[in-house]
Structure formats: structure tokens, C-alpha cells
Write an enzyme that holds these catalytic residues in place. Structure first.
Site, PDB file in Angstrom:
ATOM      1  N   LYS A   1      59.114  64.647 -18.692  1.00 11.67           N
ATOM      2  CA  LYS A   1      59.608  65.315 -17.635  1.00 11.67           C
ATOM      3  C   LYS A   1      59.408  65.064 -16.343  1.00 11.67           C
ATOM      4  CE  LYS A   1      58.167  70.008 -17.256  1.00 11.67           C
ATOM      5  NZ  LYS A   1      57.708  69.872 -15.967  1.00 11.67           N
TER       6      LYS A   1
ATOM      7  N   SER B   1      50.551  71.409 -16.637  1.00 10.58           N
ATOM      8  CA  SER B   1      49.773  72.478 -16.405  1.00 10.58           C
ATOM      9  C   SER B   1      48.403  72.674 -17.483  1.00 10.58           C
ATOM     10  CB  SER B   1      50.455  73.922 -17.290  1.00 10.58           C
ATOM     11  OG  SER B   1      50.876  73.398 -18.433  1.00 10.58           O
TER      12      SER B   1
ATOM     13  N   GLU C   1      62.485  76.950 -12.729  1.00 12.50           N
ATOM     14  CA  GLU C   1      61.312  77.649 -12.622  1.00 12.50           C
ATOM     15  C   GLU C   1      61.213  78.679 -11.457  1.00 12.50           C
ATOM     16  OE1 GLU C   1      57.378  75.865 -13.118  1.00 12.50           O
ATOM     17  OE2 GLU C   1      56.413  77.892 -12.387  1.00 12.50           O
TER      18      GLU C   1
ATOM     19  N   ASP D   1      55.035  65.556 -19.482  1.00 10.88           N
ATOM     20  CA  ASP D   1      55.145  65.877 -18.220  1.00 10.88           C
ATOM     21  C   ASP D   1      54.701  64.403 -17.477  1.00 10.88           C
ATOM     22  OD1 ASP D   1      56.324  67.680 -16.583  1.00 10.88           O
ATOM     23  OD2 ASP D   1      54.561  69.006 -16.717  1.00 10.88           O
TER      24      ASP D   1
ATOM     25  N   GLU E   1      59.401  66.524 -11.952  1.00 10.75           N
ATOM     26  CA  GLU E   1      59.600  67.711 -11.134  1.00 10.75           C
ATOM     27  C   GLU E   1      60.525  66.898  -9.777  1.00 10.75           C
ATOM     28  OE1 GLU E   1      56.409  69.904  -9.646  1.00 10.75           O
ATOM     29  OE2 GLU E   1      55.698  70.422 -11.722  1.00 10.75           O
TER      30      GLU E   1
HETATM   31  O1  KIV Z   1      53.382  71.776 -16.735  1.00 10.28           O
HETATM   32  C1  KIV Z   1      54.131  72.671 -17.407  1.00 10.28           C
HETATM   33  O2  KIV Z   1      53.518  73.326 -18.532  1.00 10.28           O
HETATM   34  C2  KIV Z   1      55.386  73.090 -17.239  1.00 10.28           C
HETATM   35  C3  KIV Z   1      56.044  74.383 -17.703  1.00 10.28           C
HETATM   36  C4  KIV Z   1      55.338  75.365 -17.563  1.00 10.28           C
HETATM   37  C5  KIV Z   1      57.307  74.307 -17.420  1.00 10.28           C
HETATM   38  O3  KIV Z   1      55.998  72.478 -16.448  1.00 10.28           O
END
Ligand code: KIV
Length: 274
Positions: free
Chosen positions: A118, A50, A187, A88, A120
């Protein structure tokens, strides 16, 4: 004599063990100064992609690169001592093959010092998650609304209202759990779906726009603080609004510069005015 007490960082095992226990507190972090403020209060600091929208002003997260994630991940790890830092994986850095995913995850872990990554995906990534976890990469999965798939999904919209959609999300949750993920971000799912899948999988569910039925919550810090208003999802509670405070401070600063009334070096260095 002073005794240095080293506080142990929260580990991915600690997170996994919180299933069904005290809810997990998770916020995003991208920079060192913000990390220092958030770290004592959070179980996990997520260096989310994000940051593409929040820090770099992009319209989606799709333009985020591995180098951006590594630079911000490194800053967050260095500035924190308590929370488990999860970074991420950006779009295109893990979907091609299990080998590509391992190579890029290993780079992120080695170059940032983060505890986990993380990514997706649900059933379609179960093989990849298994490959990674068997090779020492702790994985947090992300199911339901997947921002990296925004174009394929036709926009940002809540997931699981239709029975088939709800069943698909629950199947995703089961698949990533079996593949060895230690936790999962859920989410944009409706409450009955979040409740059902939280009850049926053995790892913590961390909701965002997914109701209180999860094992914890993650929000984008700038949303919580009122610092990002390009797009604020309806479920976000703004706990404060820092914009007017910052605006007022900057206006005062500008006025003092123009009036030549700001503190000079004699103030900084304790030099008395004659
Ligand atoms: O990219 C991000 O910040 C996220 C969260 C909002 C879960 O994936």
C-alpha cells in the site's frame, strides 16, 4: 486417515471482485499472536505503518523504516493462512522515482511474502502505480487524509468539506484506478465524497473515518480493542477495552510473585509435591 484441507488465501483478485458486494473486513496486524486471532475473520490484514505510533510509540508514522515494515510483514505473513496480507510502504521509500518505488516494493514482497503493498497518494503517484502494477506489484492506494503528509496538510483533519477538495479526492480515486490499483483506502473523508467516489470507480473503496458508503472498512486493531489511547480518532468504535483486564492480570501476577504463591516447577512438569 486424516485429510488435510488447505484453505486458499484471499487474493488481490478476490478483493477486486468484491466491488459492490459483501463489505470487506480489514484490520491492521503487526505481530504473530495478534495475527492468529484476527486472520480467520478478515479479508485483508494490513501491516500498516501506523505501527510506528502503536508499537514503537512515535508521534507520527514518518520515522518508520523499510526494515521495520519487513520484519513485521514477515511475522504477519507467517502467522496467517487466510487473509490477503498487504504491507504499507513507509515514507520516503517510494516517492523519489518509479524505479526507487519498484526496488523497495520488490524487496518488501520478496522478503515478507505479502500479496500486495500500500502507498499513500493519488494523481501524483499514478505513474508510479502504473509502473508497479505493470511489473507484477499489486498496489492498494491510500487517498483522502494521508498520515505521511501530516506536516504538509497542517495536521490530521477530515478531507473533502470544500468543493475543490472533494473534486481533488475524486480525481485521485479515478487516477489510481486507471493506473491499476486493485483497491483503495479512503481516509477521513465526509460521507458524500466517499459515496460519490465509491460509485464512480471500479475498485473497492476501504474506508477509515469515511462513513458506511465505502466497500469495506479498515481500523487499527489496537483502537478497536482499547489498547492504544495516545490518540483515538472520534470515528473509531471501541468494541472492547482490554486495558483493565490486562491491568488486573498484571496486578494479580505481581501480588503472587511478591507472596511467593505462584505455581512452581512441580506444577509445570506434573511432579507431585511430597
Ligand atoms: O497505517 C495504517 O495502519 C493505515 C490504516 C489505518 C489505513 O494506513
Amino acid at each position: 486417515m486424516s485429510v488435510e484441507v488447505k484453505i486458499k488465501r484471499v487474493t488481490t483478485r478476490d478483493i477486486r471482485a468484491r466491488k459492490g458486494g459483501e463489505p470487506l473486513v480489514v484490520l491492521t496486524a503487526y505481530t504473530a499472536p495478534m495475527t492468529r486471532l484476527l486472520d480467520p475473520h478478515c479479508d485483508i490484514l494490513l501491516v500498516g505503518d501506523s505501527l510506528g505510533m502503536v508499537v514503537y510509540g512515535m508521534d507520527t508514522t514518518l520515522g518508520v523504516t523499510l526494515d521495520m515494515m519487513i520484519n513485521h510483514g514477515r511475522a504477519v505473513v507467517k502467522a496467517s493462512t487466510h487473509a490477503c496480507v498487504v504491507v504499507d510502504m513507509p515514507f520516503g521509500s517510494y516517492q523519489e522515482s518509479r524505479e526507487q518505488a519498484f526496488r523497495n516494493c520488490a524487496r518488501v514482497m520478496c522478503e515478507t511474502g505479502c500479496a500486495a503493498i500500500k502507498l499513500e497518494g493519488g494523481r501524483e503517484l499514478a505513474d508510479t502505480i502504473l509502473f508497479l502494477t505493470e511489473r507484477g506489484v499489486p498496489v492498494m492506494a491510500h487517498i483522502g487524509l494521508k498520515p505521511q503528509a501530516v506536516h504538509a496538510a497542517g495536521g490530521f483533519r477530515a478531507q473533502g468539506r470544500l468543493d475543490a477538495e472533494a473534486e481533488a479526492i475524486r480525481a485521485d480515486a479515478r487516477a489510481i484506478t486507471e493506473a491499476g490499483a486493485f483497491a483503495v483506502v479512503v481516509e477521513g473523508t465526509v460521507e458524500p465524497v466517499s459515496r460519490a467516489l465509491s460509485a464512480e470507480i471500479a475498485i473497492p473503496t476501504i474506508g477509515i473515518g469515511a462513513s458506511v458508503a465505502c466497500d469495506g472498512q479498515v481500523l487499527v486493531t489496537e483502537d478497536v480493542l482499547g489498547l492504544f489511547d495516545d490518540f483515538t480518532p472520534k470515528f473509531v468504535k471501541r468494541y472492547t477495552d482490554l486495558r483493565p483486564i490486562i491491568t488486573q492480570a498484571v496486578e494479580t501476577y505481581a501480588a503472587e510473585v511478591k507472596a511467593r504463591s505462584f505455581p512452581g516447577p512441580e506444577h509445570c512438569f506434573g511432579i507431585a509435591k511430597k
